[in-house]
Design an enzyme around this catalytic site. Structure first.
Site, PDB file in Angstrom:
ATOM      1  N   ARG A  89       0.816  -1.215   0.000  1.00  0.00           N
ATOM      2  CA  ARG A  89       0.000   0.000   0.000  1.00  0.00           C
ATOM      3  C   ARG A  89       0.851   1.267   0.000  1.00  0.00           C
ATOM      4  O   ARG A  89       0.371   2.334  -0.309  1.00  0.00           O
ATOM      5  CB  ARG A  89      -0.927   0.009   1.221  1.00  0.00           C
ATOM      6  CG  ARG A  89      -2.271  -0.613   0.911  1.00  0.00           C
ATOM      7  CD  ARG A  89      -3.163  -0.584   2.090  1.00  0.00           C
ATOM      8  NE  ARG A  89      -2.526  -1.185   3.251  1.00  0.00           N
ATOM      9  CZ  ARG A  89      -3.105  -1.297   4.440  1.00  0.00           C
ATOM     10  NH1 ARG A  89      -4.310  -0.836   4.624  1.00  0.00           N
ATOM     11  NH2 ARG A  89      -2.476  -1.870   5.451  1.00  0.00           N
TER      12      ARG A  89
ATOM     13  N   TYR B 216      -5.766 -11.712  17.203  1.00  0.00           N
ATOM     14  CA  TYR B 216      -4.610 -11.954  16.330  1.00  0.00           C
ATOM     15  C   TYR B 216      -4.386 -13.464  16.186  1.00  0.00           C
ATOM     16  O   TYR B 216      -4.204 -13.979  15.076  1.00  0.00           O
ATOM     17  CB  TYR B 216      -3.349 -11.278  16.887  1.00  0.00           C
ATOM     18  CG  TYR B 216      -2.130 -11.570  16.054  1.00  0.00           C
ATOM     19  CD1 TYR B 216      -2.012 -11.042  14.771  1.00  0.00           C
ATOM     20  CD2 TYR B 216      -1.109 -12.396  16.523  1.00  0.00           C
ATOM     21  CE1 TYR B 216      -0.903 -11.336  13.984  1.00  0.00           C
ATOM     22  CE2 TYR B 216      -0.003 -12.692  15.742  1.00  0.00           C
ATOM     23  CZ  TYR B 216       0.097 -12.158  14.474  1.00  0.00           C
ATOM     24  OH  TYR B 216       1.178 -12.455  13.682  1.00  0.00           O
TER      25      TYR B 216
ATOM     26  N   PRO C 285       6.229 -18.306  12.028  1.00  0.00           N
ATOM     27  CA  PRO C 285       7.357 -17.786  12.803  1.00  0.00           C
ATOM     28  C   PRO C 285       6.950 -17.412  14.224  1.00  0.00           C
ATOM     29  O   PRO C 285       5.801 -17.048  14.492  1.00  0.00           O
ATOM     30  CB  PRO C 285       7.787 -16.516  12.044  1.00  0.00           C
ATOM     31  CG  PRO C 285       6.999 -16.503  10.760  1.00  0.00           C
ATOM     32  CD  PRO C 285       5.770 -17.319  11.025  1.00  0.00           C
TER      33      PRO C 285
ATOM     34  N   GLU D 263       8.723  -4.379  11.971  1.00  0.00           N
ATOM     35  CA  GLU D 263       7.805  -3.319  12.435  1.00  0.00           C
ATOM     36  C   GLU D 263       6.612  -3.911  13.187  1.00  0.00           C
ATOM     37  O   GLU D 263       5.747  -3.178  13.661  1.00  0.00           O
ATOM     38  CB  GLU D 263       7.228  -2.568  11.224  1.00  0.00           C
ATOM     39  CG  GLU D 263       8.185  -1.704  10.475  1.00  0.00           C
ATOM     40  CD  GLU D 263       7.499  -1.041   9.265  1.00  0.00           C
ATOM     41  OE1 GLU D 263       6.461  -1.551   8.795  1.00  0.00           O
ATOM     42  OE2 GLU D 263       8.026  -0.024   8.810  1.00  0.00           O
TER      43      GLU D 263
END
Ligand code: 8X3
Length: 250
Positions: free
Chosen positions: A34, A151, A181, A187
């Site tokens: 994006r 999440y 992972p 980030e």
């Protein structure tokens, strides 16, 4: 001709590292993201090594996804490898204290986005009877932890989608790899904690976390396996991590 790889979330972290690793393999690369400025910067960097093009769209918007992928020029249409790397964690809290806007971002990006991009790419793979889809899941998709339910649920969905895609795709000669992972310093935590860099840094304190390059190496391993081999599922942790929330810190 070298293989064509489409990578979502290519502007940072694992997606970006994968693009750099694929350029070393001389793959032709479709960078998706994006953030147009970052896409362009990476395109310029990698163009010295290989053919690169960019697509600027939001993975969670089906119309944008479909328009972008269906209007790829002919020389870019025969995608061999799709790396579904776009996704994020937003906030950390108990469900009763959670922010539905955060939930939407995670479910839209991590689940809907992965589905939309896959749906746009899969028919061509089926037609060509070849392809490889790599989905970025997480240890969080295998082990639910406190304050991370949404999440974790979004990544549990990725696990189910990887398994389901493998059931759908194997008969068409297409491989599906699920990569889960643990703690990777990118980030990821800064975004999860809304820009609070100090809080994010604490996540990786006292041990050596994985890097985006470590995950890119794993992806390279999966996509360069011999034709008769499917690397179905890889969980990759830092040496100091033994479970989603168990990390041996100095
Ligand atoms: C990233 C790993 O454990 O921080 O998906 O959720 S974790």
């Amino acid at each position: 001709m070298s293989r064509i790889a489409l990578i979502t979330g290519a502007t940072s972290g694992i997606g970006r590292a994968t693009a750099i690793a694929f350029a070393d393999l001389d793959y032709r690369i479709i960078l998706c993201g994006r953030r147009q400025d970052r896409l362009q910067e990476l395109e310029e960097q990698l163009s010295a090594q290989t053919a690169v093009t960019t697509l600027n769209f939001d993975v969670s918007n089906w119309t944008e996804v479909n328009d972008a992928i269906s209007t790829l020029p002919d020389e870019w249409k025969a995608i061999d490898i799709l790396v579904n790397s776009a996704g994020s964690a937003q906030g950390m809290s108990a469900i009763q204290e959670g922010d539905p806007t955060d939930w939407d971002l995670m479910i839209d990006g991590n689940v809907r986005g992965l589905l939309y991009v896959s749906k746009a790419v899969m028919p061509g793979m089926v037609e060509r009877k070849r392809g490889h889809i790599v989905n970025l899941s997480s240890i969080a998709g295998k082990q639910t932890y406190a304050n991370g339910a949404v999440y974790c649920a979004s990544k549990a969905a990725v696990e189910a989608l990887s398994a389901g895609m493998r059931l759908d795709m194997t008969q068409h000669g297409i491989k599906v790899t699920n990569i889960a992972p643990g703690a990777v310093e990118t980030e990821f935590s800064v975004i999860r904690f809304k820009g609070d860099a100090d809080r994010a840094a604490k996540v990786y304190e006292g041990f050596t976390p994985l890097t985006a390059d470590d995950i890119a190496d794993t992806i390279v391993y999966a996509v360069t396996a011999p034709a008769h081999v499917t690397i179905a599922d890889i969980t990759i942790l830092a040496a100091a991590q033994s479970a989603a929330t168990t990390i041996h810190r100095k």
